[in-house]
Design an enzyme around this catalytic site. Sequence first.
Site, PDB file in Angstrom:
ATOM      1  N   SER A 155       3.677  -1.789   9.516  1.00  0.00           N
ATOM      2  CA  SER A 155       4.647  -2.806   9.131  1.00  0.00           C
ATOM      3  C   SER A 155       5.844  -2.125   8.487  1.00  0.00           C
ATOM      4  O   SER A 155       5.749  -0.984   8.029  1.00  0.00           O
ATOM      5  CB  SER A 155       4.038  -3.780   8.118  1.00  0.00           C
ATOM      6  N   ASP A 156       6.964  -2.810   8.452  1.00  0.00           N
ATOM      7  CA  ASP A 156       8.028  -2.379   7.565  1.00  0.00           C
ATOM      8  C   ASP A 156       7.528  -2.625   6.133  1.00  0.00           C
ATOM      9  O   ASP A 156       6.514  -3.304   5.916  1.00  0.00           O
ATOM     10  CB  ASP A 156       9.317  -3.155   7.848  1.00  0.00           C
ATOM     11  N   CYS A 157       8.233  -2.070   5.167  1.00  0.00           N
ATOM     12  CA  CYS A 157       7.695  -2.060   3.809  1.00  0.00           C
ATOM     13  C   CYS A 157       7.640  -3.461   3.207  1.00  0.00           C
ATOM     14  O   CYS A 157       8.663  -4.123   3.044  1.00  0.00           O
ATOM     15  CB  CYS A 157       8.505  -1.112   2.939  1.00  0.00           C
ATOM     16  N   ALA A 196       6.323  -5.984   4.637  1.00  0.00           N
ATOM     17  CA  ALA A 196       6.460  -7.034   5.650  1.00  0.00           C
ATOM     18  C   ALA A 196       5.192  -7.873   5.762  1.00  0.00           C
ATOM     19  O   ALA A 196       5.255  -9.038   6.170  1.00  0.00           O
ATOM     20  CB  ALA A 196       6.815  -6.431   7.008  1.00  0.00           C
TER      21      ALA A 196
END
Length: 783
Positions: free
Chosen positions: A299-301, A303
């Site tokens: 995931s993006d941070c 997310a």
Amino acid sequence: MEGFSAHRIFFFLALLTMAGLAAPPARAGAAPYACDASDPATRSYGFCRRTLPIEKRVEDLVSRLTLPEKISQLGNAAAGVTRLGIPAFQWWSESLHGVSNAGRGIRFEGALTAATSFPQVILTAATFNPLLWYRIGQAVGTEARAFYNAGQAEGLALWSPNINIFRDPRWGRGQETPGEDPLTAGKYAVAYVRGLQGDSFHGGSLRGELKASACCKHLTAYDLDHWKGFSRLSFDAKVSAQDLADTYQPPFRSCVMEGQASGIMCSYNLVNGVPTCADYDLLTRTARGSWGFNGYITSDCDAVAAIYENHSYAGSPPEAVADALRAGMDVNCGAYMQKYTEEALRLGKIVEGDINRALRNLFSVRMRLGLFNGNPKSLAFGNLGPSQVCTQEHQDLALEAARDGTVLLKNAGYLLPLSKSKVASIAIMGPNSNNAWRMLGDYAGPPCTSITPLLALKSYVSETHYLPGCESAACPSAAIDEAVKLAGAVDQVVLFMGLDQEQESEDLDRVDLVLPGMQRSLITSVAKAARRPVILVLLCGGPVDVSFVKTDPTVGAIIWAGYPGQAGGTAIAEVLFGDHNPGGRLPVTWYPQEFTVVPMTDMRMRPDPATGYPGRTYRFYTGEVVFPFGYGLSYSSYSYRFVAVADRLLPSDEATAVGGGAEEEGASSDGDAVDVADMSSESCERLKFSAVVGVRNTGETAGRHSVLLFVRRSKPPAGGGGKQLVDFTSVRLSAGEDANLTFVVNPCEHLSRAALDGSKVLDGGSYSLVVGDEEHPIKLHPW
């Protein structure tokens, strides 16, 4: 990657320590690794047996882990497992345009305090040179591995490249991307990933260990950070199947299928109501199923937290974790999954098999990196160390990229190049003229060296005067009187204006396209007072509306230099004084300020005449432009001609028939369409043809020139787009030299269009191949 909550990770690491899951003692100044041959216990571990397939080794490893140990692996800060000799691993490292300290995995304290800082990606893309992109990827991968071998990295998972489409000129992160064209973004992804991971330029050589792991981000339709109250953490991108198919997804498909990237990052936003990190169709059916992805998905941070806290898609944190794991995501940047996975399991939201699947993907990549094969110094890439960082070769490559990406936008009266003998005094003005950090762009690490434009130009002109005029790109006030006085006292004025990271960056989109603050007033005042036309150098990632100087005779030349990296000052000075002939081309359309009436939240690519919506990017936009996609001047001139198409020498005034000449029995008539999915691979292969383009340097200066081949439909269907880039290459030609360049055109790929439902459709009928002002008609009979 803002939105990341550091306190969450620190809290969880404390829990890990108390639970006895901390990493094995670090070897001072050494790379962390598992399966130490000096430890007798490792001989009994199947996961340490290099003769076994990675799949078997991973199965053995996962079977030995307790549930807490398994869950401890599901965050970017993956805990070590002391009892098995497995060190901690940090998944979050950045290498957008050079090894960076923007993530958590690489440290610049120790023997290595700097890394080669290449131009920001948008400028490198302007070279339209895939071999250069590959070489930069090679250099970055080498330096990252050197940091790891030197004991200054806890991971080799590099979260690059960013291949989202630069759809809207206001996007703060557009600077990180290869631009607005899906084909260009895809080719950039393939070249950079192959270089970074240790593959050959043409691919297919990645049979052993990965040098580093590349990650294609951010899947998908992510190109809004923070604009007029809309945030990427909660934005729902409404995207049609047609736009997904021919704009947003192709770069990722290429990154996976051709580049063989070992990582994918899902984005913050929702797409059509579903968070991308919770989208089974996207992560599992499409990425792993249709594209054959073999690697890990992060995931993006934070997310995953956003699935509950921002999107309200899940009803609780455990449900958010369950949604992500069941969708096919493997690791969370942040500690959310490490904190809530056990509860999700207890509540029956997931089964342990979901966790095991994620671990198989994660440990497979770590094993492909060679980190479970004993001491990496005795293995592939083990010879890479501090001497391979900031090498002269890498620094020369950074300079080459900055030179070749620089775009000459205006050169009235051949003002450039400047004469070294006639310019006795020069004034360097503007907020971007003497700030090394502003040249780097975002996601940059400490550079090996840094030469500002002011410093570089001092080596050309002994009498060099400096006046910033504004303190920053925001330019709330300007020293106009002082600047006007200086302008009238020197032979030449060069203004370094544009943007900086306080105007465009992650979590910061623009609302205007004009130059900020009093920059315009400073430019026009100085230009009127100067003895001869001034030169305007723009340092920025996104486009700016400089229409006011396009036809102004007091501004003789305009250069766009992006964020040119550590060697940017030298590259710009060489261009200004003719030691380098500029050949860059814009990888994005430069729109006028009037475009800002279009909401950034409108994801549609195609125009809507009924409402006045103008569409986006050169493929669909119907409005006026400041400068078009692919635009760029040179100190030389070039001519083109079509030498051969479809392996036939071309008679004049004759269209080339492609795809079989006489129609086969039962074939559709000219102008009908077929679904590419219904065509066999043999049929698509049979349709391929070559287009040989002759290019000649008709000027008096040698230069590198990018040749862009487009296709235009004679009668584009509704929503089909008028012109599309098919291929490109870069060639260096001496004055008077010519070359024949061969492009292979695959109609199933290059001439097809996306239908409303996202399917690929190939139309029979008339097309034109276009290079510069030259066109050659072709007739396509696809069946």
